[in-house]
Design an enzyme around this catalytic site. Structure first.
Site, mmCIF file in Angstrom:
data_model
loop_
_atom_site.group_PDB
_atom_site.id
_atom_site.type_symbol
_atom_site.label_atom_id
_atom_site.label_comp_id
_atom_site.label_asym_id
_atom_site.label_seq_id
_atom_site.Cartn_x
_atom_site.Cartn_y
_atom_site.Cartn_z
ATOM 1 N N TYR A 89 -26.589 8.168 8.123
ATOM 2 C CA TYR A 89 -26.702 6.718 7.882
ATOM 3 C C TYR A 89 -27.514 6.414 6.627
ATOM 4 C CZ TYR A 89 -24.047 5.474 11.913
ATOM 5 O OH TYR A 89 -22.998 5.318 12.779
ATOM 6 N N LEU A 94 -2.753 -3.452 4.731
ATOM 7 C CA LEU A 94 -2.036 -2.605 3.780
ATOM 8 C C LEU A 94 -0.744 -2.069 4.380
ATOM 9 C CD1 LEU A 94 -2.542 -1.593 0.923
ATOM 10 C CD2 LEU A 94 -3.759 0.359 1.890
ATOM 11 N N CYS A 144 -35.607 -0.116 17.680
ATOM 12 C CA CYS A 144 -36.295 0.962 18.375
ATOM 13 C C CYS A 144 -35.425 1.452 19.521
ATOM 14 C CB CYS A 144 -37.640 0.469 18.904
ATOM 15 S SG CYS A 144 -38.543 1.767 19.769
ATOM 16 N N GLN A 204 -15.809 -6.269 12.015
ATOM 17 C CA GLN A 204 -16.137 -4.958 12.582
ATOM 18 C C GLN A 204 -16.901 -4.129 11.557
ATOM 19 O OE1 GLN A 204 -12.413 -3.395 14.856
ATOM 20 N NE2 GLN A 204 -11.697 -4.868 13.342
ATOM 21 N N HIS A 219 -20.140 -4.988 15.204
ATOM 22 C CA HIS A 219 -20.562 -3.593 15.358
ATOM 23 C C HIS A 219 -21.922 -3.304 14.743
ATOM 24 C CE1 HIS A 219 -16.085 -2.325 16.006
ATOM 25 N NE2 HIS A 219 -16.603 -2.961 17.027
HETATM 26 N N1 LIG Z 1 -16.969 -0.963 5.784
HETATM 27 C C1 LIG Z 1 -17.434 -0.658 7.017
HETATM 28 O O1 LIG Z 1 -18.411 -1.235 7.470
HETATM 29 C C2 LIG Z 1 -16.710 0.383 7.833
HETATM 30 C C3 LIG Z 1 -16.029 1.432 7.195
HETATM 31 C C4 LIG Z 1 -15.389 2.392 7.999
HETATM 32 C C5 LIG Z 1 -15.417 2.282 9.395
HETATM 33 N N2 LIG Z 1 -16.067 1.257 9.988
HETATM 34 C C6 LIG Z 1 -16.028 1.164 11.479
HETATM 35 O O2 LIG Z 1 -14.925 1.927 11.931
HETATM 36 C C7 LIG Z 1 -14.132 1.271 12.928
HETATM 37 C C8 LIG Z 1 -12.685 1.268 12.436
HETATM 38 O O3 LIG Z 1 -11.918 0.114 12.717
HETATM 39 P P1 LIG Z 1 -11.249 -0.764 11.570
HETATM 40 O O4 LIG Z 1 -10.018 -1.355 12.164
HETATM 41 O O5 LIG Z 1 -12.279 -1.629 10.976
HETATM 42 O O6 LIG Z 1 -10.867 0.242 10.402
HETATM 43 P P2 LIG Z 1 -9.735 1.352 10.279
HETATM 44 O O7 LIG Z 1 -10.243 2.289 9.203
HETATM 45 O O8 LIG Z 1 -9.339 1.888 11.578
HETATM 46 O O9 LIG Z 1 -8.488 0.527 9.692
HETATM 47 C C9 LIG Z 1 -8.505 -0.033 8.409
HETATM 48 C C10 LIG Z 1 -7.158 -0.708 8.167
HETATM 49 O O10 LIG Z 1 -7.224 -1.331 6.902
HETATM 50 C C11 LIG Z 1 -6.034 -1.085 6.193
HETATM 51 N N3 LIG Z 1 -6.374 -1.142 4.778
HETATM 52 C C12 LIG Z 1 -6.850 -0.158 3.965
HETATM 53 N N4 LIG Z 1 -7.092 -0.633 2.734
HETATM 54 C C13 LIG Z 1 -6.774 -1.965 2.770
HETATM 55 C C14 LIG Z 1 -6.806 -3.021 1.814
HETATM 56 N N5 LIG Z 1 -7.249 -2.812 0.550
HETATM 57 N N6 LIG Z 1 -6.407 -4.250 2.209
HETATM 58 C C15 LIG Z 1 -5.967 -4.491 3.473
HETATM 59 N N7 LIG Z 1 -5.899 -3.522 4.417
HETATM 60 C C16 LIG Z 1 -6.304 -2.286 4.070
HETATM 61 C C17 LIG Z 1 -5.534 0.254 6.662
HETATM 62 O O11 LIG Z 1 -4.132 0.315 6.504
HETATM 63 C C18 LIG Z 1 -5.963 0.257 8.140
HETATM 64 O O12 LIG Z 1 -4.932 -0.267 8.967
HETATM 65 C C19 LIG Z 1 -14.754 -0.063 13.116
HETATM 66 O O13 LIG Z 1 -15.379 -0.005 14.343
HETATM 67 C C20 LIG Z 1 -15.800 -0.215 12.006
HETATM 68 O O14 LIG Z 1 -17.027 -0.673 12.546
HETATM 69 C C21 LIG Z 1 -16.723 0.317 9.244
HETATM 70 ZN ZN LIG Z 2 -40.618 0.733 19.967
#
Ligand SMILES: NC(=O)c1ccc[n+]([C@@H]2O[C@H](COP(=O)([O-])OP(=O)(O)OC[C@H]3O[C@@H](n4cnc5c(N)ncnc54)[C@H](O)[C@@H]3O)[C@@H](O)[C@H]2O)c1
Ligand SMILES: [Zn+2]
Length: 243
Positions: free
Chosen positions: A64, A217, A125, A99, A117
């Site tokens: 992280y 996408l 903590c 998310q 999320h």
């Molecule tokens: N940026 C972040 O904070 C981040 C990054 C990765 C994962 N996560 C976490 O992972 C989990 C995954 O779920 P999710 O559904 O958010 O992500 P996912 O990675 O499962 O899906 C992402 C989707 O976005 C599409 N995509 C990719 N590039 C794109 C663009 N430029 N424009 C439009 N669509 C596009 C893909 O085709 C895919 O369907 C979540 O729980 C999230 O909290 C968060």
């Molecule tokens: Zn504490």
């Protein structure tokens, strides 16, 4: 019909938006799918689950900390900006549920925002009920400890196997309840429709009378649930759709 014809947002229409990792992809944050089930070379269960944290908190904090350092260098894109703009037009008729944990929506100016999320730049903590607090520090060396109880700090992120904060769900529920009897739109962008409960929102909103729109996408798993699908990059599509 022009696939990018904007939905009618005039008058009394409400807009609930759900975003996922795809919305941040054009800012340079890799989506989950890009990583082939591995997340920066780690198995997700090792770095993003309570069991992984119990087994090796130093590994989880290294992971992280790298994500904090990477996300701190990154700026919102035109998709984030379009959502902040439409919120300025709609005010309380708008809610953004994300998310994403990268914090980019807030940087772009979104205020009516629910981070389902958690947030990468927030810690809490693991041992006491001290409220979550902003923490931008990269903890690579020693494990960070709570200055109230001495317990281990952890990222304020909903990990695999953990429940969402009930207050987060309540805020989304309250917004949906306020849409009753009104014209309203549910718009999902950049999300794979694989992670619940977010993935189930579209079916619930459609049943309750929302117009449903997806910007992604590619066609994700739950594509058939949407009344209208616009394929493309959210940074291109959202500014045109929400103009
Ligand atoms: N940026 C972040 O904070 C981040 C990054 C990765 C994962 N996560 C976490 O992972 C989990 C995954 O779920 P999710 O559904 O958010 O992500 P996912 O990675 O499962 O899906 C992402 C989707 O976005 C599409 N995509 C990719 N590039 C794109 C663009 N430029 N424009 C439009 N669509 C596009 C893909 O085709 C895919 O369907 C979540 O729980 C999230 O909290 C968060
Ligand atoms: Zn504490």
């Amino acid at each position: 019909m022009d696939p990018l014809a904007p939905p009618d947002l005039d008058g009394d229409t409400r807009l609930l938006v759900l975003t996922g990792a795809g919305v941040s992809a054009e800012s340079g944050i890799p989506t989950f799918r890009d990583a082939n089930g591995l997340w920066e070379q780690h198995r997700v269960e090792d770095v993003a689950s309570p069991e992984g944290f119990a087994a090796d908190p130093a590994l989880v904090w290294r992971f992280y900390s790298l994500r904090r350092e990477a996300a701190a260098q990154i700026v919102p894109n035109a998709g984030h900006a379009a959502l902040a703009d439409v919120e300025r037009r709609l005010g309380d008729r708008f809610l953004l549920a994300t998310q994403n944990v990268d914090g980019l929506h807030r940087v772009a100016g979104s205020e009516r925002l629910v981070e389902m999320h958690g947030n990468l730049f927030t810690s809490r903590c693991a041992g006491c009920d001290r409220p979550p607090f902003e923490d931008r520090v990269a903890h690579h060396g020693t494990l960070p400890r709570c200055d109230r109880c001495g317990g281990l700090l952890r990222p304020h992120i909903v990990w695999f196997g953990e429940a969402l904060d009930p207050a987060v769900l309540a805020r989304i529920d309250a917004f949906i309840a306020g849409c009753k009897g009104k014209r309203w739109i549910f718009l999902a962008a950049g999300t794979s429709g694989a992670v619940y409960p977010a993935a189930g929102l579209v079916d619930r909103c459609r049943r309750l009378g929302a117009e449903t729109v997806l910007v992604n996408l590619e066609a994700p798993e739950n594509v058939r649930s949407f009344g209208r699908v616009v394929t493309g990059r959210s940074g291109d599509v959202l500014p045109r759709l929400l103009r």
